[in-house]
Scaffold this active site. Structure first.
Site, PDB file in Angstrom:
ATOM      1  N   ARG A 107      14.063   6.970  -2.526  1.00  0.00           N
ATOM      2  CA  ARG A 107      14.426   7.103  -3.950  1.00  0.00           C
ATOM      3  C   ARG A 107      15.418   8.236  -4.144  1.00  0.00           C
ATOM      4  NH1 ARG A 107      13.611   9.164  -9.086  1.00  0.00           N
ATOM      5  NH2 ARG A 107      13.483   7.567 -10.725  1.00  0.00           N
ATOM      6  N   CYS A 108      15.188   9.354  -3.468  1.00  0.00           N
ATOM      7  CA  CYS A 108      16.116  10.480  -3.588  1.00  0.00           C
ATOM      8  C   CYS A 108      17.528  10.103  -3.150  1.00  0.00           C
ATOM      9  CB  CYS A 108      15.640  11.649  -2.725  1.00  0.00           C
ATOM     10  SG  CYS A 108      14.149  12.479  -3.303  1.00  0.00           S
ATOM     11  N   MET A 109      17.635   9.241  -2.145  1.00  0.00           N
ATOM     12  CA  MET A 109      18.936   8.915  -1.552  1.00  0.00           C
ATOM     13  C   MET A 109      19.683   7.821  -2.300  1.00  0.00           C
ATOM     14  SD  MET A 109      18.370   9.091   2.571  1.00  0.00           S
ATOM     15  CE  MET A 109      17.279   7.656   2.624  1.00  0.00           C
TER      16      MET A 109
ATOM     17  N   ASN B  84       7.878   9.034  -2.054  1.00  0.00           N
ATOM     18  CA  ASN B  84       9.230   8.833  -2.590  1.00  0.00           C
ATOM     19  C   ASN B  84       9.739   7.432  -2.266  1.00  0.00           C
ATOM     20  OD1 ASN B  84      12.519   9.583  -2.212  1.00  0.00           O
ATOM     21  ND2 ASN B  84      11.465  10.444  -3.982  1.00  0.00           N
TER      22      ASN B  84
END
Length: 407
Positions: A396-398, A351
């Site tokens: 990336r998620c954050m 990620n």
């Protein structure tokens, strides 16, 4: 005037990004509520906040403007009428469309200033905080074993998912699980009423659908190609729906729909596959067969609003053709080791957040994957991760890119 949103790739130099700093909602997770709130563990908030601040500073040190979800929301709700409309919808989506609980929550939250109100909604509202003067049947029959009237939103620090920036617009997403559905309602009000965005962005797909799509599955490969995961959190029907809208009203003419395992460890495409340079990608080996294949379908616009579709399995060849590249470098998480790869993927080793071509931000704990990225010529900025990673999401998620330079 520059566009309020402009994202035409995964790798263009990042100019503006939206984050959410974890707050007290994290401390409102309990062992009994973890499954309901989509957590496997409970992060230690003081350290999680320090790690998140380090992440934000890593971005600002690279000249990236960091804007915060919660602040944008408060600014969008400065008007009393808009705030009241928002609260009616938020309380209804929390299970109380009418009745004394609805009215008590409205009175409790509307008395706050917009920032305090948004913070409280994300944190969650305990039953003990709200004064219900004249009970009705719903209020007296409420589950007394559950302490919240409005559940906390501990996943809010994963700002990637409730929306996805695509070109000069975005999708405002219908989330899969109840624990996250209200997050994109906040996005809707940011886009409609925050002066930075109001009237300046196109909405490719709104949240008022039965089928689900989440930003972790939406990858912008260039100015006319997307990759979207068919996953635990994104349905094939939703992909076809957004494809029709994009093919009709944007420059996008190619969507690569990639099938990945439908499980929590690989909940989104970006947990197993990310773009980090013009021809380089990270990939978790577990989504590929022994000869490097994965089911994928390439969608193009057809006649009269229809969609044409081609089935493929060789993802390298599909990417080479779609991106007009002679070679594609797939860099395996954990160097493909049968023990290291799943361990580092579980801790978001796939990620990566690209902040420029060949420049990424990753969690420090995934040292095998990080070293391999460097061997492939990638510049890696490592951020601290002992507590943030407990939420099962990486850099990336954050992050939700708002503006990138074109490539």
């Amino acid at each position: 005037m520059a566009n309020a949103i402009h994202v035409t790739s995964e790798i263009g130099k990042l100019k503006t990004v939206m984050l959410h700093r974890p707050g007290k909602e994290i401390e409102n997770i309990t062992p009994d509520s973890m499954e309901r709130l989509l957590f496997d563990d409970i992060p230690y908030l003081p350290i999680a906040q320090k790690e998140h601040d380090f992440f934000a500073k890593t971005l600002t040190d690279q000249g990236i403007e960091v804007i915060y979800f919660e602040k944008l929301a408060a600014d969008a709700l400065s008007d009393d009428g808009v705030r009241k409309e928002f609260l009616n919808r938020m309380i209804a989506e929390s299970g109380y469309a009418v009745g004394v609980i609805h009215d008590a929550l409205m009175e409790y939250l509307y008395a706050m200033d917009p920032q305090m109100m948004i913070n409280q909604i994300i944190e969650g509202v305990r039953a003990s905080d709200v004064n219900i003067v004249t009970p009705d049947l719903q209020s007296v029959s409420e589950n007394t074993d559950w302490p919240f009237l409005m559940d906390p939103m501990p996943n809010a620090y994963f700002t990637r998912d409730p929306q996805a920036s695509i070109g000069d617009g975005l999708s405002i997403n219908k989330m899969t699980f109840e624990a996250r559905m209200r997050e994109s309602l906040i996005t809707e009000y940011i886009m409609n009423y925050n002066p930075r965005f109001a009237g300046k962005v196109k909405v490719w797909r709104d949240r008022n659908h039965r089928t689900h799509i989440e930003g972790g599955d939406e990858l912008v490969l260039n100015d006319h190609v997307l990759a979207i995961g068919i996953s635990q959190r994104t349905t094939a029907n939703a992909i076809e729906d957004i494809a029709r809208n994009l093919f009709k009203d944007s420059n996008y003419d190619t969507i690569i729909a990639i099938s990945i395992p439908h499980n929590h460890a690989m909940m989104h495409l970006d947990t197993v596959f990310t773009m980090i340079n013009y021809e380089q990608f990270t990939v978790h080996p577990a989504i590929l067969t022994g000869d490097g294949k994965v089911d994928n379908w390439v969608l193009h616009p057809g006649k009269d609003g229809e969609i044409t579709m081609e089935h493929h399995t060789d993802i390298k060849e599909v990417l080479k053709k779609a991106l007009n590249k002679s070679e594609i470098d797939l860099i395996p998480t954990g160097n493909g080791d049968p023990i290291v790869a799943p361990r580092e993927q579980w801790n978001d080793g796939s990620n990566t957040l690209s902040i420029a071509p060949g420049v990424v931000v990753t969690y420090d704990r995934n040292y095998v994957s990080n070293d391999l990225l460097r061997q492939h010529g990638i510049l890696v900025h490592e951020v601290r991760s002992s507590e943030l990673s407990r939420g099962r999401g990486g850099p990336r998620c954050m992050s939700c890119p708002i503006v990138r330079e074109d490539i």
